[in-house]
Each structure stands twice: as structure tokens, then as C-alpha cells.
Design a protein around this motif. Structure first.
Motif, PDB file in Angstrom:
ATOM      1  N   ARG A 131      -1.870   9.592  -1.888  1.00 46.28           N
ATOM      2  CA  ARG A 131      -0.488   9.181  -1.682  1.00 46.28           C
ATOM      3  C   ARG A 131      -0.325   8.776  -0.219  1.00 46.28           C
ATOM      4  O   ARG A 131      -0.597   9.569   0.671  1.00 46.28           O
ATOM      5  N   GLY A 132       0.051   7.524   0.009  1.00 46.87           N
ATOM      6  CA  GLY A 132       0.165   7.022   1.378  1.00 46.87           C
ATOM      7  C   GLY A 132       1.416   7.532   2.068  1.00 46.87           C
ATOM      8  O   GLY A 132       2.247   8.190   1.446  1.00 46.87           O
ATOM      9  N   ALA A 133       1.521   7.222   3.368  1.00 47.08           N
ATOM     10  CA  ALA A 133       2.657   7.699   4.170  1.00 47.08           C
ATOM     11  C   ALA A 133       3.975   7.194   3.587  1.00 47.08           C
ATOM     12  O   ALA A 133       4.983   7.901   3.611  1.00 47.08           O
ATOM     13  N   SER A 134       3.960   5.978   3.022  1.00 48.35           N
ATOM     14  CA  SER A 134       5.191   5.385   2.500  1.00 48.35           C
ATOM     15  C   SER A 134       5.578   5.970   1.142  1.00 48.35           C
ATOM     16  O   SER A 134       6.611   5.615   0.585  1.00 48.35           O
ATOM     17  N   GLY A 135       4.720   6.845   0.588  1.00 47.07           N
ATOM     18  CA  GLY A 135       5.026   7.453  -0.702  1.00 47.07           C
ATOM     19  C   GLY A 135       4.296   6.792  -1.850  1.00 47.07           C
ATOM     20  O   GLY A 135       4.053   7.419  -2.870  1.00 47.07           O
ATOM     21  N   GLY A 136       3.883   5.526  -1.679  1.00 43.46           N
ATOM     22  CA  GLY A 136       3.135   4.838  -2.739  1.00 43.46           C
ATOM     23  C   GLY A 136       1.670   5.265  -2.707  1.00 43.46           C
ATOM     24  O   GLY A 136       1.259   6.042  -1.847  1.00 43.46           O
ATOM     25  N   LEU A 181      -4.766   2.143 -12.506  1.00 40.92           N
ATOM     26  CA  LEU A 181      -3.717   2.485 -11.547  1.00 40.92           C
ATOM     27  C   LEU A 181      -3.644   1.364 -10.517  1.00 40.92           C
ATOM     28  O   LEU A 181      -4.653   0.729 -10.236  1.00 40.92           O
ATOM     29  N   GLN A 182      -2.479   1.159  -9.926  1.00 38.50           N
ATOM     30  CA  GLN A 182      -2.403   0.185  -8.830  1.00 38.50           C
ATOM     31  C   GLN A 182      -2.192   0.924  -7.515  1.00 38.50           C
ATOM     32  O   GLN A 182      -1.346   1.820  -7.423  1.00 38.50           O
ATOM     33  N   ALA A 183      -2.979   0.554  -6.528  1.00 41.44           N
ATOM     34  CA  ALA A 183      -2.850   1.193  -5.218  1.00 41.44           C
ATOM     35  C   ALA A 183      -3.005   0.129  -4.131  1.00 41.44           C
ATOM     36  O   ALA A 183      -3.657  -0.900  -4.350  1.00 41.44           O
ATOM     37  N   HIS A 184      -2.402   0.399  -2.976  1.00 40.39           N
ATOM     38  CA  HIS A 184      -2.525  -0.533  -1.857  1.00 40.39           C
ATOM     39  C   HIS A 184      -3.841  -0.290  -1.137  1.00 40.39           C
ATOM     40  O   HIS A 184      -4.135   0.832  -0.734  1.00 40.39           O
ATOM     41  N   SER A 185      -4.622  -1.350  -0.980  1.00 34.76           N
ATOM     42  CA  SER A 185      -5.888  -1.206  -0.278  1.00 34.76           C
ATOM     43  C   SER A 185      -5.605  -0.934   1.204  1.00 34.76           C
ATOM     44  O   SER A 185      -4.817  -1.644   1.831  1.00 34.76           O
ATOM     45  N   GLU A 186      -6.251   0.082   1.755  1.00 33.09           N
ATOM     46  CA  GLU A 186      -6.035   0.390   3.170  1.00 33.09           C
ATOM     47  C   GLU A 186      -6.794  -0.579   4.061  1.00 33.09           C
ATOM     48  O   GLU A 186      -6.548  -0.663   5.251  1.00 33.09           O
TER      49      GLU A 186
END
Ligand code: AMP
Ligand code: MG
Length: 425
Positions: free
Chosen positions: A372-377, A348-353
């Protein structure tokens, strides 16, 4: 069966002192040979098993055109654009009880979901769109097109076509599909047997009194869980102290009954113990330092006993390193042993916080929580202390962030790959 030396010679730039994760996987795929024995088992027993042969549909599913809705079956050729339609109801077709009366022009048949489409009718208008007027129905224009709400013969599976492929692991959907073909049993590879034990004089078994310098064995429990979820037969051989006679007996015992042996501990470089010596003495074994974190030391090879051979995975001792090396290397190797068709893990691809420090030239695994981040991603954050002995951060994680060999530092917001745990860990 190739020796460790022969496999090593096939691999470009093989260096046991610094092996990339990719070369480890490559090496293991050459070392491990799939089981060949096949058994015939009932569908209820087949969950998680690996298909040994393609399943060819003996019938078509569905076996006849049938209605997808409760409503009225009609001939689509009677529909006129922009005009309402009035039809006489000639009878009723039930699921499992076909209607086979005579149809006149302008006739329709009341039909239930799953009932065979009467001869000459190809369209079903759902109940909620029509007005019933005694023996007749009236429908407004535009509610259906010709062919709507009809399931075609064989639209799921056609007689004579492969329904499932050899090498596929059977999940709930596959069980249902096999049953839908009327097949009471399937041919699967026999279950793979995996024996495992922990090594080290400082390792306590459950029930032992605590003593200074000793820790309770956790690796046998994580390995048990990982193996059980993989669907292999497990043979627990306990904790084996660091004494040649005990180790020899354990390795011989394991090799006499198992297809694969997993040990933990005693394979690191500076280790002054007998585990490595015994592996060397009893088998054809390579000792590696892998360019990864956590993990690094690992022993791999074969041990022969009583005319049979077992694949050996000597994992590091640290509890998280055990899990990571299992997921990265042992799991795909065992899947190959089980007869599964090889597949690349879906990451899976996710944005590192957060920013993550990463050294190029090794693969690093970090325990993460994907949400699921605030931006939806999707975003991922690490679960605190990433020490290779810290199991609590593994427990909190729902996946492993995989920072690949060539990858460098990660900035906040960068996309990273994550190996999700769902159903695996
Ligand atoms: P080793 O690879 O044997 O040097 O072990 C590395 C570290 O992992 C040491 O701190 C060991 O005490 C620990 N360790 C080894 N085996 C186990 C085990 N089965 N359960 C928990 N910790 C272990
Ligand atoms: Mg040790």
C-alpha cells in the motif's frame, strides 16, 4: 481426441516459432480434456476438490424465521412513529427450544439469537435498547423498524435451489455451506495425477556431491510446491540424465500412471540433447518458442502408453522460467484437467514505482512486491535481478507484474497488472 496438427489448424496465425501467450492458453484449452471419473467423499476430505455435480439444497437454511439478536420479539405493527412502547413479556424463546404460548395484544417474548420467531411476531428489539420493568419492557421510539433483526427462512439457501455449481473448487466457505445443508458427503472429480522430473546431465539431486559445472535441482521442488498447492496428486520421478534409455523409461513410466507429465530442461532451440528427440519419438508433441520473457521454449503434447494418454508440458530449464510458464500456462491447463470451470485470472492493478522497459510484441513477467503506497493506493516495485535463473527475486516477490503483449515501456506511476501469489506460489 485431437492431434497437435488438428489443433494447430484450428488456430488463426499459428506459428510455433512465435506464439503469443494468449494463443498458448487457447491451444492448451483445446488439448486438455477434463477428467470424468467421480467419487463421493466426506466433507472433511473435500477441501480443494472440484465439484462434479451441482449441490442442490435438500433443506432451507435457516429452516425457520429466527432472531438475529438477543432481545425481545414483538409485532412490528405495534410500533408507532415518535412514541415509546411498553410491552408485557409473555415468555422466553431459546435457541433450539421454541416458545409457543398464547400471545395477547401488547405482549412480547424474550428471545435469544437463533431462536424461532414466535407465531405473529416479526421484529426483534435488541436487549441493550430496552429498560426492563418487572414483567414489562419499555423501549424508546426509533430504535427498530418493523422486520428488523429477524432472519428469514431460506435467506441463505432455499430448498431445491442450487447451492454450489459443478466445476467449483471447494474452499473453507463451501465446506461449511455443504455441512449447513446436512450433507455428509459430496461428489467430486477424482484427483488428477501429475508426474514430474528434471532433465539434464548437469543437474544434481540433493545428497549428490557438488562437481564442476553442475547445479542442484531446484525445479522439482518448485514444481512440487506449485502442484501441491493446486491440489493434484504428485508423482516425483527425480532427475533424469540426458541418456535416451533413461529418458525413454522415465517418459513411459510417467505416462503409464499420470494424467499429466511436467519436465524441465532440454527443450530450448540450440539444445543438443536427447530430451526433445525422445518426446518426439514417444508422443505427439509441438515445440514452441513463445513470445514471452522469461520462458520462451516449451514443448506441449501427448504421450501414449499402455492404452492411456498423458498431457505433456516440457518446460524450460531456468528455474524462474519454470515457475512463470507454470503459472501462465500449466496451471490453467491443469485446472481444466481437474474439471474446474475456467475463469480469467483476477489481476490486481498497482502503480509501478519505477520505469520498466518493455518490448511490444511479447508478454513480460517481472517479479514484484505489491504494497500500500503513501497515497493509499497499491504500488509495486520489482525485486532486483530479474534474470530467469534468479530464484531469490522470486522468493521476495508477492506477485508477478504482467506486461501484456502489446504493452510498451512503463513510466513511474503508471498502472500495471499484477498476478498475486497468495495461496498459489
Ligand atoms: P536448458 O533449458 O536445459 O538449456 O536449461 C537452461 C538452464 O536452466 C541451464 O542453466 C540449466 O543448468 C538450468 N536448469 C535446468 N534444469 C534445472 C533444474 N532442474 N534446476 C536448476 N537449474 C536447472
Ligand atoms: Mg539442458
Amino acid at each position: 481426441m485431437k492431434s497437435i496438427e488438428q489443433i494447430a489448424a484450428e488456430l488463426q496465425g499459428y506459428d510455433p516459432k512465435s506464439l503469443s501467450a494468449a494463443s498458448v492458453i487457447d491451444f492448451l484449452s483445446r488439448l486438455v480434456e477434463p477428467v470424468t471419473q467421480i467419487e463421493d467423499i466426506g466433507v472433511f476430505d473435500a477441501l480443494g476438490r472440484v465439484l462434479a455435480e451441482d449441490v442442490i439444497s435438500p433443506i432451507s437454511v435457516p429452516p425457520h424465521d429466527n432472531s438475529a439478536m438477543d432481545g425481545f420479539a414483538l409485532a412490528g405493527s405495534q410500533l408507532r412513529a415518535g412514541q415509546p412502547l411498553r410491552l408485557r413479556v409473555a415468555g422466553t424463546a431459546f435457541a433450539g427450544k421454541a416458545w409457543s404460548g398464547e400471545l395477547g395484544d401488547g405482549d412480547c417474548v424474550k428471545i435469544m439469537t437463533g431462536a424461532i420467531m414466535p407465531e405473529g411476531l416479526d421484529t426483534v428489539v435488541p436487549l441493550e435498547f430496552v429498560r426492563v420493568d418487572g414483567e414489562h419492557i419499555e423501549m424508546p421510539p426509533g430504535v427498530v423498524m418493523a422486520g428488523d433483526n429477524r432472519r428469514l427462512l431460506g435467506e441463505d439457501l432455499l430448498e431445491g435451489q442450487p447451492a454450489l455449481k459443478q466445476g467449483q473448487t471447494l474452499g473453507p466457505a463451501a465446506l461449511g455451506l455443504i455441512a449447513s445443508l446436512g450433507l455428509p458427503s459430496v461428489r467430486v472429480f477424482r484427483r488428477v495425477r501429475v508426474a514430474y522430473f528434471s532433465t539434464g546431465d548437469e543437474i544434481l539431486s540433493l545428497g549428490d556431491a557438488p562437481r564442476e559445472g553442475a547445479v542442484y535441482d531446484s525445479n522439482r521442488y518448485t514444481v512440487f510446491g506449485l502442484l501441491t498447492r493446486l491440489g493434484v496428486e504428485v508423482i516425483d520421478m527425480g532427475v533424469v540424465g540426458d541418456q535416451p534409455a533413461l529418458l525413454e523409461a522415465a517418459f513411459r513410466d510417467a505416462a503409464s500412471c499420470a494424467d499429466a507429465i511436467i519436465t524441465s530442461g532440454g527443450v530450448s532451440m540450440g539444445e543438443a540433447d536427447h530430451t526433445k528427440a525422445m518426446m518426439k519419438q514417444l508422443g505427439d508433441v509441438a515445440f514452441w518458442r513463445i513470445a514471452m520473457r522469461p520462458g520462451r521454449p516449451m514443448a506441449v503434447g501427448r504421450i501414449q502408453e499402455g492404452g492411456r494418454s498423458s498431457v505433456l508440458f516440457g518446460l524450460p530449464g531456468n528455474p524462474v522460467a519454470v515457475m512463470v510458464t507454470f503459472l501462465a500456462f500449466v496451471r490453467p491447463a491443469l485446472q481444466r484437467l481437474m474439471g474446474c470451470t475456467p475463469s480469467e485470472p483476477v489481476l490486481l492493478q498497482a502503480h509501478s514505482e519505477e520505469a520498466l522497459r518493455k518490448k511490444p510484441g511479447r508478454t513480460e513477467y517481472q517479479r514484484g512486491i505489491v504494497s500500500r503506497g503513501a497515497s493509499g493506493g497499491l504500488s509495486v516495485r520489482i525485486t532486483g535481478n530479474q534474470g530467469s535463473g534468479v530464484l531469490s527475486s522470486m522468493v521476495q516477490a508477492n506477485g508477478l507484474i504482467v506486461l501484456h503483449h502489446e504493452q510498451g515501456n512503463v513510466a513511474p506511476g503508471d498502472l500495471v497488472d499484477v498476478m498475486m501469489f497468495d495461496g498459489v506460489v
